[in-house]
Design a protein around this motif. Structure first.
Motif, short mmCIF file in Angstrom:
data_model
loop_
_atom_site.label_atom_id
_atom_site.label_comp_id
_atom_site.label_asym_id
_atom_site.label_seq_id
_atom_site.Cartn_x
_atom_site.Cartn_y
_atom_site.Cartn_z
N GLY A 1 0.79 -1.21 0.00
CA GLY A 1 0.00 0.00 0.00
C GLY A 1 0.83 1.26 0.00
N PRO A 2 0.14 2.38 -0.31
CA PRO A 2 -1.30 2.54 -0.56
C PRO A 2 -1.75 1.98 -1.92
CG PRO A 2 -0.16 4.62 -0.88
CD PRO A 2 0.86 3.65 -0.35
N ALA A 3 -3.06 2.11 -2.15
CA ALA A 3 -3.67 1.48 -3.32
C ALA A 3 -3.31 2.21 -4.61
CB ALA A 3 -5.19 1.47 -3.16
N GLY A 4 -3.26 1.42 -5.69
CA GLY A 4 -3.21 2.02 -7.02
C GLY A 4 -1.87 2.51 -7.48
N GLY A 5 -0.78 2.09 -6.84
CA GLY A 5 0.53 2.54 -7.30
C GLY A 5 0.97 1.80 -8.55
N GLY A 6 1.74 2.45 -9.37
CA GLY A 6 2.21 1.82 -10.60
C GLY A 6 3.43 2.51 -11.17
N GLY A 7 4.06 1.84 -12.10
CA GLY A 7 5.19 2.45 -12.82
C GLY A 7 6.43 2.65 -11.99
N VAL A 8 6.77 1.67 -11.15
CA VAL A 8 7.95 1.80 -10.31
C VAL A 8 9.23 1.78 -11.14
CG1 VAL A 8 9.35 0.64 -8.55
CG2 VAL A 8 6.90 0.89 -8.21
N THR A 9 10.15 2.66 -10.78
CA THR A 9 11.50 2.60 -11.33
C THR A 9 12.48 2.62 -10.17
OG1 THR A 9 11.63 5.02 -11.55
CG2 THR A 9 10.88 3.77 -13.48
N GLN A 10 13.62 1.97 -10.36
CA GLN A 10 14.68 1.95 -9.36
C GLN A 10 16.00 2.29 -10.03
OE1 GLN A 10 14.90 -1.49 -6.70
NE2 GLN A 10 13.00 -2.27 -7.60
N SER A 11 16.88 2.95 -9.30
CA SER A 11 18.21 3.21 -9.83
C SER A 11 19.20 3.37 -8.69
CB SER A 11 18.22 4.48 -10.70
OG SER A 11 17.97 5.62 -9.92
N VAL A 12 20.43 3.02 -8.98
CA VAL A 12 21.55 3.24 -8.07
C VAL A 12 22.69 3.84 -8.88
CG1 VAL A 12 23.30 2.15 -6.61
CG2 VAL A 12 20.93 1.34 -6.54
N ARG A 13 23.27 4.88 -8.39
CA ARG A 13 24.43 5.45 -9.09
C ARG A 13 25.48 5.89 -8.09
NH1 ARG A 13 24.43 11.12 -9.22
NH2 ARG A 13 22.48 12.13 -8.64
N GLU A 14 26.71 5.68 -8.47
CA GLU A 14 27.81 6.15 -7.64
C GLU A 14 27.91 7.66 -7.77
OE1 GLU A 14 32.51 5.23 -6.67
OE2 GLU A 14 31.64 4.52 -8.56
N VAL A 15 28.17 8.33 -6.67
CA VAL A 15 28.30 9.78 -6.67
C VAL A 15 29.76 10.16 -6.88
CG1 VAL A 15 28.00 11.92 -5.36
CG2 VAL A 15 26.32 10.06 -5.15
N ILE A 16 30.03 10.89 -7.95
CA ILE A 16 31.35 11.48 -8.17
C ILE A 16 31.18 12.97 -7.93
CG2 ILE A 16 33.23 11.87 -9.76
CD1 ILE A 16 32.93 8.97 -8.91
N ALA A 17 31.68 13.43 -6.81
CA ALA A 17 31.56 14.84 -6.45
C ALA A 17 32.75 15.62 -6.99
CB ALA A 17 31.46 14.98 -4.93
N ALA A 18 32.60 16.93 -7.01
CA ALA A 18 33.66 17.80 -7.53
C ALA A 18 34.08 18.82 -6.49
CB ALA A 18 33.19 18.51 -8.80
N ALA A 19 35.36 19.09 -6.46
CA ALA A 19 35.91 20.15 -5.61
C ALA A 19 36.93 20.92 -6.45
CB ALA A 19 36.56 19.56 -4.36
N SER A 20 37.33 22.07 -5.95
CA SER A 20 38.25 22.92 -6.71
C SER A 20 39.42 23.35 -5.83
CB SER A 20 37.53 24.16 -7.25
OG SER A 20 36.49 23.81 -8.13
N ALA A 21 40.55 23.56 -6.49
CA ALA A 21 41.74 24.05 -5.81
C ALA A 21 42.55 24.87 -6.81
CB ALA A 21 42.58 22.89 -5.26
N LEU A 22 43.55 25.58 -6.30
CA LEU A 22 44.46 26.36 -7.14
C LEU A 22 45.87 25.81 -6.99
CD1 LEU A 22 43.21 29.99 -6.36
CD2 LEU A 22 42.63 28.59 -8.35
N ILE A 23 46.60 25.72 -8.12
CA ILE A 23 47.97 25.23 -8.06
C ILE A 23 48.88 26.17 -8.84
CG2 ILE A 23 47.20 22.84 -7.84
CD1 ILE A 23 48.06 22.39 -10.73
N PRO A 24 50.19 26.13 -8.56
CA PRO A 24 51.13 26.98 -9.30
C PRO A 24 51.16 26.59 -10.77
CG PRO A 24 52.15 26.06 -7.32
CD PRO A 24 50.84 25.35 -7.50
#
Length: 447
Positions: free
Chosen positions: A409-432
């Motif tokens: 439940g609840p009643a009448g649900g449909g069209g289920v989708t599932q997904s798993v994805r690895e998170v690749i995050a981004a960060a920034s820095a400064l170099i010479p």
């Protein structure tokens, strides 16, 4: 020297191909640029390379080259692109293979490397630009570290007479600035022309955004024939003055409004737009409409380039598990809200309640929270649960819990989708700057 015509073939890695092919065939271009790297794109490409050493370049590279190489070689149009991503050398070899398959008589490809500074980052600790931490906080999770190269890194490739220039991470506008510098002989210390060249690149780098895609809003900002929108090109003079336009007969619009919208895109300080080649000043930029789909652009300036280069770091940051299910008809919203309540309780039972998560009804409160959708009674809703998890197994459980609503439940649900994805995050820095050493390798064949 003669007017230089430069076009935009892509604004991101998944962009349409047919507008670029049309530019190649009908644009009379001196150069065609494919800008295809976003902040996380190169980290994802690095993961592909780790799985297969022959991969790591843009997934659409071969398809794009098949579409545009014949016309570009025939007309003498130079191609420049950052589709090399995490593996520019493999990308260059792939382009040669496409040229052979197409039966071209000859092709010279220049591969520009040096943006990959992961070894330097692993050996040195520098502060991250946000969050108050340093690169050391990412130990064990770093996937990629790529410096934003400037136009100077591309000039040897152009001087070598390359038909195609393949790079990894390069500042987006630099892909457009480099052929202008090469063609007109602009000096790297000519800050006014550097600033004007960066303006040209900034307006072109997102392709159809400046042709109307960025502002299309029916009834407010109407854009004709978006399905056939034309990618932009710019006619540049030796002093940096330029006209932005698109091919006749293509959809979209190029005018003062679209140009202004793109000028302001991702621009924090118009007077100090930091680029590897110059600190561009757009504060006095002006647009003048010369006629339908023709806009004069000018007024950019510049100052001495920054002392350091920006680096984007990609790092592993867990997984996102997601599940969705739809409810329709009378009481759809109430059933959707009941489903969210059930899922919230289930997260607590599974020990996932403390993790960052979102429980929402798409079409009601997913974009701006519950207040704006409080008085709506929709005919249909879609429940979405997304959880940022530490492990893949936790993420898989999220979608399974949504699917369990079918029978629980609840009643009448449909069209289920599932997904798993690895998170690749981004960060920034400064170099010479001296931490980055660029190289140009020529690959070529003749029949």
């Amino acid at each position: 020297m003669t007017t230089f015509r430069i076009g935009s073939g892509a604004g991101y890695s998944g962009d349409r191909i047919d507008p670029a092919q049309e530019l190649a065939e009908r644009g009379g271009l001196d150069a065609l640029v494919f800008e295809c790297l976003a902040e996380r794109t190169i980290a994802l490409a690095q993961l592909r390379r780790l799985r297969d050493p022959g991969q790591g370049y843009d997934l659409l590279l071969e398809e794009r080259m098949r579409a545009v190489l014949p016309a570009c070689v025939r007309q003498g149009t130079t191609l420049l692109t950052n589709m090399g991503a995490a593996n520019p050398l493999a990308a260059g070899q792939a382009v040669l293979q496409v040229a052979r398959e197409l039966g071209l008589a000859r092709l010279r490809v220049a591969v520009v490397t040096g943006d990959d500074v992961l070894p330097w980052m692993l050996a040195n600790d520098v502060p991250l630009l946000d969050g108050g931490q340093s690169v050391r906080s990412l130990d064990g999770r770093l996937v990629s570290a790529n410096a934003y190269l400037g136009a100077d890194a591309l000039l040897p490739a152009l001087s070598a007479g390359a038909d195609v220039v393949i790079t990894g991470r390069v500042a987006d506008p630099a892909l457009f600035l480099a052929p202008l510098m090469h063609h007109f002989g602009w000096q790297a210390s000519d800050w006014q022309r550097m600033g004007q060249g960066i303006l040209v690149g900034h307006l072109l780098e997102c392709a159809a955004q400046v042709s109307g895609g960025y502002i299309a809003d029916p009834g407010y900002f109407d854009v004709p024939d978006l399905a056939e929108v034309g990618f932009p090109l710019v006619e540049v003079e030796s002093d940096g003055s330029a006209v932005i336009t698109k091919l006749p007969g293509t959809g979209g619009r190029v005018d003062r409004l679209t140009s202004t919208a793109q000028l302001l895109y991702e621009l924090e300080d118009p007077a100090r737009y930091l680029q590897p080649d110059v600190v561009a000043d757009f504060s006095a930029v002006r647009f003048q409409e010369l006629g339908p789909d023709r806009v004069q652009i000018g007024g950019a300036n510049g100052h001495a380039r920054p002392a350091r280069l920006k680096v984007t770091l990609g790092y592993r940051d867990g997984f996102i598990g997601e599940g969705q299910i739809s409810y329709a008809g009378p009481g759809a919203r109430a059933r959707g809200e009941l489903a969210l309540g059930v899922l919230g309780r289930r997260l607590q039972r599974l020990g996932l309640g403390a993790l960052e998560h979102r429980c929402e009804l798409i079409g009601v409160n997913a974009m701006h929270g519950p207040k704006l959708g409080a008085d709506r009674e929709p005919y249909e809703v879609r429940v979405r649960l997304a959880v940022r998890c530490v492990t893949q197994a936790q993420a898989e459980r999220v979608g399974q819990e949504v699917e369990a609503l079918y029978l629980n439940g609840p009643a009448g649900g449909g069209g289920v989708t599932q997904s798993v994805r690895e998170v690749i995050a981004a960060a920034s820095a400064l170099i010479p700057r001296d931490a980055v050493q660029t190289h140009c390798q020529i690959l070529e064949f003749t029949k």
